[in-house]
Scaffold this motif. Sequence first.
Motif, PDB file in Angstrom:
ATOM      1  N   GLY A 136       0.949  -1.159  -0.191  1.00 27.54           N
ATOM      2  CA  GLY A 136       0.071   0.091   0.054  1.00 27.54           C
ATOM      3  C   GLY A 136       0.914   1.248  -0.126  1.00 27.54           C
ATOM      4  N   LYS A 137       0.052   2.330  -0.005  1.00 27.85           N
ATOM      5  CA  LYS A 137       0.611   3.814  -0.087  1.00 27.85           C
ATOM      6  C   LYS A 137       1.757   4.028   0.646  1.00 27.85           C
ATOM      7  CE  LYS A 137       0.566   8.259  -1.627  1.00 27.85           C
ATOM      8  NZ  LYS A 137       1.831   8.756  -1.985  1.00 27.85           N
ATOM      9  N   LYS A 138       1.497   3.750   2.211  1.00 28.70           N
ATOM     10  CA  LYS A 138       2.298   3.993   3.356  1.00 28.70           C
ATOM     11  C   LYS A 138       3.598   3.492   3.257  1.00 28.70           C
ATOM     12  CE  LYS A 138      -0.978   5.869   6.408  1.00 28.70           C
ATOM     13  NZ  LYS A 138      -1.694   5.738   7.738  1.00 28.70           N
ATOM     14  N   VAL A 139       3.695   2.056   2.567  1.00 28.66           N
ATOM     15  CA  VAL A 139       4.969   1.423   2.651  1.00 28.66           C
ATOM     16  C   VAL A 139       5.832   2.007   1.384  1.00 28.66           C
ATOM     17  CG1 VAL A 139       6.011  -0.724   2.003  1.00 28.66           C
ATOM     18  CG2 VAL A 139       3.784  -0.641   3.074  1.00 28.66           C
ATOM     19  N   LEU A 140       5.150   2.499   0.304  1.00 31.35           N
ATOM     20  CA  LEU A 140       5.703   3.156  -0.711  1.00 31.35           C
ATOM     21  C   LEU A 140       6.228   4.585  -0.295  1.00 31.35           C
ATOM     22  CD1 LEU A 140       3.097   2.432  -3.570  1.00 31.35           C
ATOM     23  CD2 LEU A 140       5.297   0.997  -3.218  1.00 31.35           C
ATOM     24  N   ASP A 141       5.603   5.302   0.361  1.00 31.56           N
ATOM     25  CA  ASP A 141       6.039   6.510   0.994  1.00 31.56           C
ATOM     26  C   ASP A 141       7.405   6.076   1.628  1.00 31.56           C
ATOM     27  OD1 ASP A 141       4.144   8.245  -0.010  1.00 31.56           O
ATOM     28  OD2 ASP A 141       2.886   8.128   1.587  1.00 31.56           O
ATOM     29  N   LEU A 142       7.393   5.433   2.659  1.00 31.86           N
ATOM     30  CA  LEU A 142       8.481   5.176   3.609  1.00 31.86           C
ATOM     31  C   LEU A 142       9.753   4.713   2.735  1.00 31.86           C
ATOM     32  CD1 LEU A 142       9.891   5.028   6.363  1.00 31.86           C
ATOM     33  CD2 LEU A 142       8.817   2.631   6.535  1.00 31.86           C
ATOM     34  N   TYR A 143       9.516   3.635   1.692  1.00 31.58           N
ATOM     35  CA  TYR A 143      10.631   3.431   0.873  1.00 31.58           C
ATOM     36  C   TYR A 143      11.037   4.459  -0.018  1.00 31.58           C
ATOM     37  CZ  TYR A 143      12.577   0.773  -2.872  1.00 31.58           C
ATOM     38  OH  TYR A 143      13.478   0.213  -4.016  1.00 31.58           O
ATOM     39  N   ARG A 144      10.552   5.317  -0.449  1.00 31.52           N
ATOM     40  CA  ARG A 144      10.804   6.507  -1.111  1.00 31.52           C
ATOM     41  C   ARG A 144      11.369   7.423  -0.256  1.00 31.52           C
ATOM     42  NH1 ARG A 144      13.769   7.843  -3.746  1.00 31.52           N
ATOM     43  NH2 ARG A 144      13.640   9.768  -4.770  1.00 31.52           N
ATOM     44  N   ASN A 145      11.087   7.783   0.951  1.00 35.30           N
ATOM     45  CA  ASN A 145      11.499   8.635   2.138  1.00 35.30           C
ATOM     46  C   ASN A 145      12.851   7.961   2.396  1.00 35.30           C
ATOM     47  OD1 ASN A 145       9.642  10.623   1.754  1.00 35.30           O
ATOM     48  ND2 ASN A 145       8.606   9.462   3.519  1.00 35.30           N
ATOM     49  N   LEU A 146      13.451   6.814   2.525  1.00 36.47           N
ATOM     50  CA  LEU A 146      14.412   6.089   2.925  1.00 36.47           C
ATOM     51  C   LEU A 146      15.474   6.126   1.786  1.00 36.47           C
ATOM     52  CD1 LEU A 146      13.134   3.015   4.758  1.00 36.47           C
ATOM     53  CD2 LEU A 146      14.270   5.077   5.623  1.00 36.47           C
ATOM     54  N   GLY A 147      14.913   6.573   0.572  1.00 39.65           N
ATOM     55  CA  GLY A 147      15.819   6.767  -0.634  1.00 39.65           C
ATOM     56  C   GLY A 147      15.701   5.427  -1.807  1.00 39.65           C
ATOM     57  N   GLY A 148      14.588   4.550  -1.282  1.00 41.48           N
ATOM     58  CA  GLY A 148      14.376   3.776  -2.152  1.00 41.48           C
ATOM     59  C   GLY A 148      13.853   4.165  -3.606  1.00 41.48           C
ATOM     60  N   GLU A 149      14.498   3.534  -4.673  1.00 41.94           N
ATOM     61  CA  GLU A 149      14.059   3.945  -6.071  1.00 41.94           C
ATOM     62  C   GLU A 149      13.721   2.919  -7.182  1.00 41.94           C
ATOM     63  OE1 GLU A 149      17.965   5.646  -7.128  1.00 41.94           O
ATOM     64  OE2 GLU A 149      17.163   7.591  -6.859  1.00 41.94           O
ATOM     65  N   VAL A 150      14.054   1.663  -6.685  1.00 45.63           N
ATOM     66  CA  VAL A 150      13.868   0.540  -7.676  1.00 45.63           C
ATOM     67  C   VAL A 150      12.589  -0.048  -7.472  1.00 45.63           C
ATOM     68  CG1 VAL A 150      14.758  -1.461  -8.376  1.00 45.63           C
ATOM     69  CG2 VAL A 150      16.137   0.290  -7.607  1.00 45.63           C
ATOM     70  N   MET A 151      11.635   0.279  -8.564  1.00 43.75           N
ATOM     71  CA  MET A 151      10.242  -0.405  -8.430  1.00 43.75           C
ATOM     72  C   MET A 151       9.956  -1.042  -9.605  1.00 43.75           C
ATOM     73  SD  MET A 151       8.754   0.754  -5.600  1.00 43.75           S
ATOM     74  CE  MET A 151       7.108  -0.104  -6.413  1.00 43.75           C
ATOM     75  N   THR A 152       9.220  -2.105  -9.746  1.00 45.54           N
ATOM     76  CA  THR A 152       8.717  -2.759 -11.119  1.00 45.54           C
ATOM     77  C   THR A 152       7.242  -2.742 -10.887  1.00 45.54           C
ATOM     78  OG1 THR A 152       8.740  -5.142 -10.069  1.00 45.54           O
ATOM     79  CG2 THR A 152      10.524  -4.321 -11.040  1.00 45.54           C
ATOM     80  N   VAL A 153       6.534  -2.679 -11.994  1.00 47.85           N
ATOM     81  CA  VAL A 153       5.056  -2.848 -12.023  1.00 47.85           C
ATOM     82  C   VAL A 153       4.563  -3.989 -12.704  1.00 47.85           C
ATOM     83  CG1 VAL A 153       2.926  -1.492 -13.143  1.00 47.85           C
ATOM     84  CG2 VAL A 153       4.997  -0.270 -12.425  1.00 47.85           C
ATOM     85  N   GLY A 154       3.669  -4.598 -11.826  1.00 46.40           N
ATOM     86  CA  GLY A 154       3.057  -6.129 -12.100  1.00 46.40           C
ATOM     87  C   GLY A 154       1.668  -5.925 -12.033  1.00 46.40           C
ATOM     88  N   SER A 155       1.084  -6.959 -12.872  1.00 45.57           N
ATOM     89  CA  SER A 155      -0.244  -7.185 -12.745  1.00 45.57           C
ATOM     90  C   SER A 155      -0.797  -8.377 -11.983  1.00 45.57           C
ATOM     91  CB  SER A 155      -1.163  -7.141 -14.190  1.00 45.57           C
ATOM     92  OG  SER A 155      -0.685  -8.426 -14.780  1.00 45.57           O
ATOM     93  N   ASP A 156       0.372  -9.272 -11.885  1.00 43.15           N
ATOM     94  CA  ASP A 156       0.039 -10.774 -11.409  1.00 43.15           C
ATOM     95  C   ASP A 156      -0.969 -11.487 -11.966  1.00 43.15           C
ATOM     96  OD1 ASP A 156       0.613 -12.714  -9.967  1.00 43.15           O
ATOM     97  OD2 ASP A 156       0.465 -11.924  -7.857  1.00 43.15           O
ATOM     98  N   SER A 157      -0.849 -11.559 -13.596  1.00 40.47           N
ATOM     99  CA  SER A 157      -1.958 -11.864 -14.305  1.00 40.47           C
ATOM    100  C   SER A 157      -1.786 -13.448 -14.503  1.00 40.47           C
ATOM    101  CB  SER A 157      -1.867 -11.373 -15.858  1.00 40.47           C
ATOM    102  OG  SER A 157      -2.398 -10.052 -15.742  1.00 40.47           O
TER     103      SER A 157
END
Length: 265
Positions: free
Chosen positions: A206-227
Amino acid sequence: MEVVDYHVHSNNSFDGKNSIEEMCRKAIEKNLSEICFTEHFSVDPRDVSYRVLDYEKYFSEIIKAKEKFSDRIRIKCGMEIGEPHLKQYQEDLVKEIENMNLDFIIGSVHNIDGIKLRLYMQNKNKYDIYYDYFSEIYEMVKSSDIDIVGHMDLMKRYAYEAHGNYTFDDYKEIIEKILKEVISRGIGLEINGSGYSNKVGEPYPGKKVLDLYRNLGGEVMTVGSDSHFCESLAIHNIKMINLLKETGFKYIFTYEKRKKIPLKI
Ligand SMILES: [Zn+2]
Ligand SMILES: [Zn+2]
């Protein structure tokens, strides 16, 4: 902007419905520029996907699809490995993976102590259910050879009905430990859209995890549908990209032979 899907199961996975060729055709129809297959794989005999994947067949179908479609779409060959950190299976896993020449590896937790999440939940309280899941993720990010963490808070999919979603602040400490480890080891997170299609109504994580990751300097994301079938390819993709942009991410990542390739968003 390019549309890519980095979490896709064909019928090479125990629960996938369509062939690689069908998935590629649909991906082209949906204007994807890249699709990465991530079939279920486990060397743990307790897992449902154990010995299901016939990788000779899988790899030969990928080659055939590339021959047929490479002028229209980039096709990548990945795996979603369940519990890649388990010590008793690590040696087998390394041996099996080393000659596969994969583009991309998702590490996922689908079981705790060899028990499916849905069963694991039974007779446990809400706090422990979520805490145990995050602990298992933490063990995974500390010691396994993966590119990204799959659906980092997947437990909410199973716990939602009986217990509701988790409160971020209750788990902030362990989540922060996970994210710091992810960043220091140079691995990444995926944003997995399948949560939008069930009662949870939000991605994993969820969004709060993403916020924290970004705030800690995290940059590496992939986007998946899990189709697991072709109609759901890249579903919720735009929503997820917008969420990532809102959170401050500038890129998503694709992979080739396990090397990161940034894609501006
Ligand atoms: Zn999964
Ligand atoms: Zn999956």
